[in-house]
Structures are given as structure tokens and as C-alpha cells.
Design a protein around this motif. Structure first.
Motif, PDB file in Angstrom:
ATOM      1  N   ILE A  47       0.832  -1.214   0.000  1.00 51.54           N
ATOM      2  CA  ILE A  47       0.000   0.000   0.000  1.00 51.54           C
ATOM      3  C   ILE A  47       0.862   1.258   0.000  1.00 51.54           C
ATOM      4  CG2 ILE A  47      -1.730   1.287   1.305  1.00 51.54           C
ATOM      5  CD1 ILE A  47      -2.745  -1.406   2.385  1.00 51.54           C
ATOM      6  N   VAL A  48       1.726   1.376   1.015  1.00 55.40           N
ATOM      7  CA  VAL A  48       2.534   2.586   1.151  1.00 55.40           C
ATOM      8  C   VAL A  48       3.514   2.716   0.002  1.00 55.40           C
ATOM      9  CG1 VAL A  48       4.164   3.805   2.632  1.00 55.40           C
ATOM     10  CG2 VAL A  48       2.291   2.503   3.656  1.00 55.40           C
ATOM     11  N   GLY A  49       4.182   1.604  -0.360  1.00 59.47           N
ATOM     12  CA  GLY A  49       5.143   1.662  -1.455  1.00 59.47           C
ATOM     13  C   GLY A  49       4.492   2.073  -2.768  1.00 59.47           C
ATOM     14  N   GLY A  50       3.322   1.521  -3.056  1.00 57.40           N
ATOM     15  CA  GLY A  50       2.624   1.888  -4.293  1.00 57.40           C
ATOM     16  C   GLY A  50       2.238   3.353  -4.320  1.00 57.40           C
ATOM     17  N   LEU A  51       1.715   3.868  -3.216  1.00 57.68           N
ATOM     18  CA  LEU A  51       1.305   5.270  -3.166  1.00 57.68           C
ATOM     19  C   LEU A  51       2.498   6.210  -3.298  1.00 57.68           C
ATOM     20  CD1 LEU A  51      -1.365   5.123  -0.305  1.00 57.68           C
ATOM     21  CD2 LEU A  51      -1.788   5.448  -2.753  1.00 57.68           C
ATOM     22  N   ILE A  52       3.549   5.934  -2.532  1.00 61.61           N
ATOM     23  CA  ILE A  52       4.716   6.830  -2.534  1.00 61.61           C
ATOM     24  C   ILE A  52       5.407   6.822  -3.893  1.00 61.61           C
ATOM     25  CG2 ILE A  52       7.007   7.170  -1.545  1.00 61.61           C
ATOM     26  CD1 ILE A  52       5.895   6.191   1.113  1.00 61.61           C
ATOM     27  N   ILE A  53       5.655   5.632  -4.422  1.00 70.03           N
ATOM     28  CA  ILE A  53       6.361   5.549  -5.707  1.00 70.03           C
ATOM     29  C   ILE A  53       5.514   6.141  -6.819  1.00 70.03           C
ATOM     30  CG2 ILE A  53       7.255   3.926  -7.416  1.00 70.03           C
ATOM     31  CD1 ILE A  53       8.102   2.127  -5.129  1.00 70.03           C
ATOM     32  N   GLY A  54       4.210   5.836  -6.814  1.00 70.67           N
ATOM     33  CA  GLY A  54       3.340   6.382  -7.865  1.00 70.67           C
ATOM     34  C   GLY A  54       3.299   7.895  -7.849  1.00 70.67           C
ATOM     35  N   ASP A  55       3.168   8.471  -6.656  1.00 73.54           N
ATOM     36  CA  ASP A  55       3.117   9.935  -6.562  1.00 73.54           C
ATOM     37  C   ASP A  55       4.461  10.556  -6.925  1.00 73.54           C
ATOM     38  OD1 ASP A  55       1.724  12.450  -5.566  1.00 73.54           O
ATOM     39  OD2 ASP A  55       3.491  12.393  -4.255  1.00 73.54           O
ATOM     40  N   ALA A  56       5.555   9.932  -6.476  1.00 73.86           N
ATOM     41  CA  ALA A  56       6.880  10.499  -6.732  1.00 73.86           C
ATOM     42  C   ALA A  56       7.242  10.434  -8.203  1.00 73.86           C
ATOM     43  CB  ALA A  56       7.919   9.757  -5.888  1.00 73.86           C
ATOM     44  N   ILE A  57       6.917   9.327  -8.860  1.00 73.05           N
ATOM     45  CA  ILE A  57       7.312   9.163 -10.253  1.00 73.05           C
ATOM     46  C   ILE A  57       6.528  10.088 -11.170  1.00 73.05           C
ATOM     47  CG2 ILE A  57       5.720   7.337 -10.997  1.00 73.05           C
ATOM     48  CD1 ILE A  57       8.183   5.895 -12.143  1.00 73.05           C
ATOM     49  N   VAL A  58       5.284  10.412 -10.790  1.00 75.31           N
ATOM     50  CA  VAL A  58       4.499  11.375 -11.573  1.00 75.31           C
ATOM     51  C   VAL A  58       4.980  12.798 -11.306  1.00 75.31           C
ATOM     52  CG1 VAL A  58       2.202  12.360 -11.887  1.00 75.31           C
ATOM     53  CG2 VAL A  58       2.480   9.882 -11.710  1.00 75.31           C
ATOM     54  N   SER A  59       5.256  13.095 -10.037  1.00 74.75           N
ATOM     55  CA  SER A  59       5.747  14.437  -9.686  1.00 74.75           C
ATOM     56  C   SER A  59       7.089  14.729 -10.346  1.00 74.75           C
ATOM     57  CB  SER A  59       5.875  14.573  -8.166  1.00 74.75           C
ATOM     58  OG  SER A  59       4.628  14.359  -7.534  1.00 74.75           O
ATOM     59  N   ALA A  60       7.912  13.710 -10.521  1.00 81.06           N
ATOM     60  CA  ALA A  60       9.213  13.901 -11.159  1.00 81.06           C
ATOM     61  C   ALA A  60       9.106  14.043 -12.672  1.00 81.06           C
ATOM     62  CB  ALA A  60      10.121  12.731 -10.813  1.00 81.06           C
ATOM     63  N   GLY A  61       7.939  13.782 -13.227  1.00 83.06           N
ATOM     64  CA  GLY A  61       7.759  13.925 -14.663  1.00 83.06           C
ATOM     65  C   GLY A  61       8.314  12.777 -15.472  1.00 83.06           C
ATOM     66  N   LEU A  62       8.524  11.614 -14.853  1.00 80.76           N
ATOM     67  CA  LEU A  62       9.059  10.462 -15.579  1.00 80.76           C
ATOM     68  C   LEU A  62       7.961   9.639 -16.239  1.00 80.76           C
ATOM     69  CD1 LEU A  62      11.728   9.247 -12.989  1.00 80.76           C
ATOM     70  CD2 LEU A  62      12.085  10.659 -15.025  1.00 80.76           C
TER      71      LEU A  62
END
Length: 498
Positions: free
Chosen positions: A365-380
């Protein structure tokens, strides 16, 4: 409606009450159970009479038999059976025809001479609690699962199918491990050709060890390099029993709670116990939903890649600007985006499985949310790609079979590569290759993609949707069963009321 010849000839035992010889009484009981290998026979000599003790090993308690039958009979040789202080319940001089049902229920039978026949209550009690398997949860119905003890698992089958036609054949596999496996089928329903073919395949195996049915699957399947599973795994006794009554064969191994069912078809992996425990419309809807989920998880990322890379013009005008704003600043092409997200999902999923349950759920749960939000915020990766991969992952988890779910996730990668290279044309060619491969596959020599290839209209009643149970009168044609009729007089009461 006429029954088949199997029903007329094999299900009726010849009368043996008038034949009072000891040998013929024993032969009558043995003939009733055919060549099943769990029928045990212990010679006895009591009160100057020749005798024999008969019991079914998988549902009878050997300790009870020794303590309550064998030891008292040896200690009090000069008394009559009625005079012996037995701790097990005894029924003196039961009828010979009743001995068959007594054995099926877990009792032990003692035949003495040409007149006396006794039934003893030696039913085995489960020493280990059976819990519902995590991989095959059900809302309604039985919540019992197989365990790691072969005898206990065979006992579940014996108690679920109280029939003398149930056959159990034992084999030893593994030069060093010498693991015991059991081949289970119903004589009079299962095809003798398929049973013989499976026994031949198993008897010719030469391997150092077999720790689980996974070893057997690779050694028994027709096309080992195919991504599609050829054998069905189940941990549910009720599901295994249903497959046996259909005419299939079950293979069990000592030390494993998974059993193998074969032969199976492609559509067998989308059927669950809840389909038949629910109402007709409900069961059909959820089975159809699983098939749609299979298509979504197989094609959704590829369709997105093809649309963004080749067929941008088919996007509706209302969402064209949203899509353009989402993808225009992404430094990677859609294929690399999809590969990054799919690989990330697989990493999270694998980590969740390998870690202890509480930690695994947190990572998922936490890993999916954090990675998903971070990877979109980084523009990747674009927002839409995250949605596409999330829907794909959820759809793959909806598939009833874990093995088929893995197959879909693996097939995603070559289809995405074809879509990135040739667009919709690549997807179509990939699907043509997959369908052609499914049409060629066989499971224990039977068509894998039936009832679509070869087409069988009657088989469609229980493939994509579930017809009412009282309309499923015939067993699957591809199994070449001896007794083809499943129901002879369904809803008989309706004719009486009318």
C-alpha cells in the motif's frame, strides 16, 4: 431418458447373499471396489475360523483398528465375537450388501468363515484443523482446504464421494525422496484411455526428487514451453470433488496442500466455486467479468501505447487536450513508460509476497502510493499511464487462477513491444499468434481451447457464462467420459406439479 450402458452394468453389483463361501464373500467386497489401492486386507484366524479384516486406509483409523479389533481378537481367540469386550461399536452379522456402504463410511469389516460378518466403527477423526486456502476464498459454500498430509486429503475426497467407484492408485516418485503420490479418479466416469495415459507418464518418470506438484506439472504437461498452464491447481476439496465427478483426474502428493487436476481447458481457470453457489445471473456475470478482466489486463497497456504512438487521431476531442498535456513533457516514449510502471508493480508485488504478511501489506500500500506519486511528480511517467497500469494490475488480480494471472502479466511485455513497433497491426498479429497457439495446445491429449476450438455448442453452456445447473445435463465431450450424462431427470418435481 435412457441411461448409458455404464450406468446399467457397472453401478449394479451381482447378488451375493446366497453364495455363503468365505472366498466369495471377500471377492464380492473386493470386486465392488475394483482395483482401488486404499482398500486394505488383513488375514485373520479366530476361533478356528478363517477370517479377514477389510478397511479403507484413508478414512479409517489404524490405531483404532489395532486397539479395538486386532488386539481383542488375538487375546480372546476362544470366545464368540459378541462376548469379546470391544471398545469399538460392533454390529453383529450385518448383511453382505451393507458392507459396501459401511466401508465407504469409514467402518472396518471383519469376515469370519461363511456366516459371520461384523462392522466396527473405526472412522478416522481429523487431527489437524483444516482452514480455507488464502488463494481460493469463497463467499458461500465449504471453507475447508487441503493440508500437507496425503492420507488426510484422500480422506476429504472419500468423505465427499461416498461411492465404491472412487479409485485411488499410488505411485512412488523420486530416487532419493521416494515421495508418494496418488492418482484419483471415478471408475465408470473417467476415460480409461486418459487414466492409462496418465499412469504411463507417471510410471516412466525418472527424477531425484519431487517436493511439490510443481515438479510433476513440468514432467506431465504436453507443451512445457507454453506460457499457459496445462494443469489446474486447487486447494479446495469441494472443487477437486466437482472435477472428479466431471470425469477429470486428480493427482495428489505427500507434503503438499495443492492438488493437480487434468485434463483442463482454458476456461477452467476462470471458474470458481462461487459461480455455482450463487444465483444463475450473478454467477454468470462474475465469470464474464473475469474473462473481460483477462482481456483488459492483456491488451490495455498495448492499446494505450498504440494510440499514443500511432493512432492519436482516434482520441475523442473532449479528452485530447488532457492526454496531450499529460504526455508532452514526458522524456520517455510510451513503451518505456509502460515498462517502467509494469516492472515497478511487479517489484512491489514480489516484495509483498516474500515479506511477512503485516510488512508485505504495508509495502504494497505505502510503497505503491509513494512511488506512484513520486514518479508522476518527477515527470518520468504520465498520470494516464499510472491509471492504465493500475487498471491492468487490478484486472490481473481478478483472474481466479494464480497461474493464469502470471501468464497474462508475462504476455503483456511482447504485446507492448509489438504495439510500440507496429501499432494496432502489431496487436492484431500478437493476438492471432496467441489464439493459434491456444488452438494447438492440448492437456493430456485433449483440446485446450475447447469449446471454441473445436467448437462445441453444448460445451458453451458452462464456458463464458453459466447456464442453470438443471440444463448442464452432459459432461464435457472432450473428456471422452464413459458416463456422459450428468443429470437424468432434472427438476422432476415440476412435471409432477403441472
Amino acid at each position: 431418458m435412457s441411461h448409458s450402458s455404464v450406468s446399467n452394468n457397472e453401478n449394479v453389483l451381482p447378488t451375493a447373499e446366497d453364495d455363503a463361501t468365505f472366498e466369495n464373500r471377500v471377492a464380492y467386497i473386493k470386486r465392488a471396489f475394483g482395483n482401488t489401492e486404499d482398500l486394505m486386507r488383513v488375514p485373520l484366524s479366530f476361533n478356528n475360523k478363517q477370517g479377514v479384516l477389510l478397511y479403507l486406509a484413508v478414512i479409517s483409523d489404524l490405531e483404532k483398528i489395532q486397539r479395538s479389533i486386532l488386539f481383542p481378537l488375538m487375546k480372546y481367540r476362544d470366545l464368540e465375537v459378541e462376548q469379546i469386550p470391544l471398545t469399538a461399536e460392533a454390529k453383529s452379522k450385518i448383511m453382505l450388501k451393507d458392507s459396501i456402504n459401511a466401508l465407504i463410511q469409514g467402518n472396518s469389516i471383519v469376515v469370519l468363515g461363511c456366516e459371520e460378518l461384523y462392522s466396527f466403527n473405526t472412522v478416522k477423526e481429523n487431527t489437524r484443523s483444516s482452514v480455507e486456502p488464502d488463494s481460493e476464498k469463497t463467499v458461500r459454500g465449504s471453507h475447508i482446504g487441503f493440508v500437507e498430509n496425503l492420507s488426510t486429503n484422500l480422506g476429504f475426497i472419500r468423505r465427499g464421494i461416498e461411492s465404491r467407484h472412487l479409485r485411488i492408485h499410488y505411485e512412488r516418485i523420486g530416487q532419493y525422496t521416494n515421495n508418494q503420490i496418488a492418482i484419483v479418479y471415478i471408475d465408470g466416469i473417467a476415460s480409461p484411455v486418459l487414466v492409462r495415459k496418465l499412469k504411463e507418464r507417471i510410471s516412466t518418470l525418472s527424477i531425484d526428487m519431487t517436493f511439490s506438484p510443481g515438479y510433476l506439472e513440468e514432467l506431465l504437461e504436453d507443451v512445457p514451453y507454453s506460457p499457459f498452464p496445462h494443469l489446474l491447481y486447487t486447494e479446495r476439496p469441494d472443487r477437486a470433488i466437482a472435477q472428479l465427478i466431471e470425469g477429470r483426474i486428480v493427482v495428489m502428493a505427500e507434503g503438499s496442500s495443492d492438488v493437480l487436476v487434468l485434463p483442463v481447458s482454458f476456461f477452467s481457470f476462470f471458474q470458481t466455486t462461487d459461480d455455482y453457489n450463487s444465483r444463475i445471473i450473478t454467477g454468470s456475470f462474475f465469470r464474464f467479468l473475469r474473462l473481460i478482466s483477462f482481456i483488459i489486463s492483456l491488451l490495455l497497456p498495448s492499446l494505450y501505447i498504440a494510440v499514443i504512438g500511432f493512432h492519436f487521431e482516434i482520441i475523442p476531442k473532449e479528452i485530447l487536450v488532457l492526454v496531450k498535456n499529460s504526455v508532452e513533457n514526458i522524456p520517455f516514449p510510451p513503451l518505456i513508460e509502460a515498462m517502467i510502471m509494469a516492472f515497478t508493480i511487479e517489484l512491489i508485488r514480489e516484495a509483498g509476497i516474500r515479506l511477512p504478511t503485516p510488512i508485505g501489506q504495508t509495502i504494497g500500500i505505502v510503497g505503491g502510493l509513494i512511488i506512484g506519486d513520486a514518479i508522476v511528480s518527477a515527470g518520468l511517467v504520465s498520470n494516464i499511464m499510472v491509471i492504465v497500469i493500475a487498471l491492468t494490475a487490478i484486472s490481473s488480480f481478478t483472474i481466479a487462477s494464480y497461474e493464469m494471472s502470471n501468464t497474462v502479466r508475462i504476455l503483456n511485455y511482447p504485446i507492448m513491444l509489438s504495439a510500440a513497433t507496429f501499432g494496432f497491426v502489431g496487436i492484431i498479429f500478437s493476438l492471432m499468434f496467441i489464439v493459434g497457439h491456444l488452438c494447438k495446445l492440448e492437456s493430456l491429449g485433449t483440446p485446450y481451447f475447447t469449446p471454441l476450438a473445436p467448437f462445441n455448442f453444448k460445451g458453451m453452456k458452462d464456458a463464458i457464462i453459466r447456464f442453470p445447473i438443471w440444463l448442464l445435463k452432459d459432461r464435457p465431450r472432450e473428456l471422452h467420459v464413459k458416463n456422459k450424462r450428468r443429470l437424468y431427470r432434472p427438476r422432476r418435481w415440476q412435471n409432477n406439479e403441472n
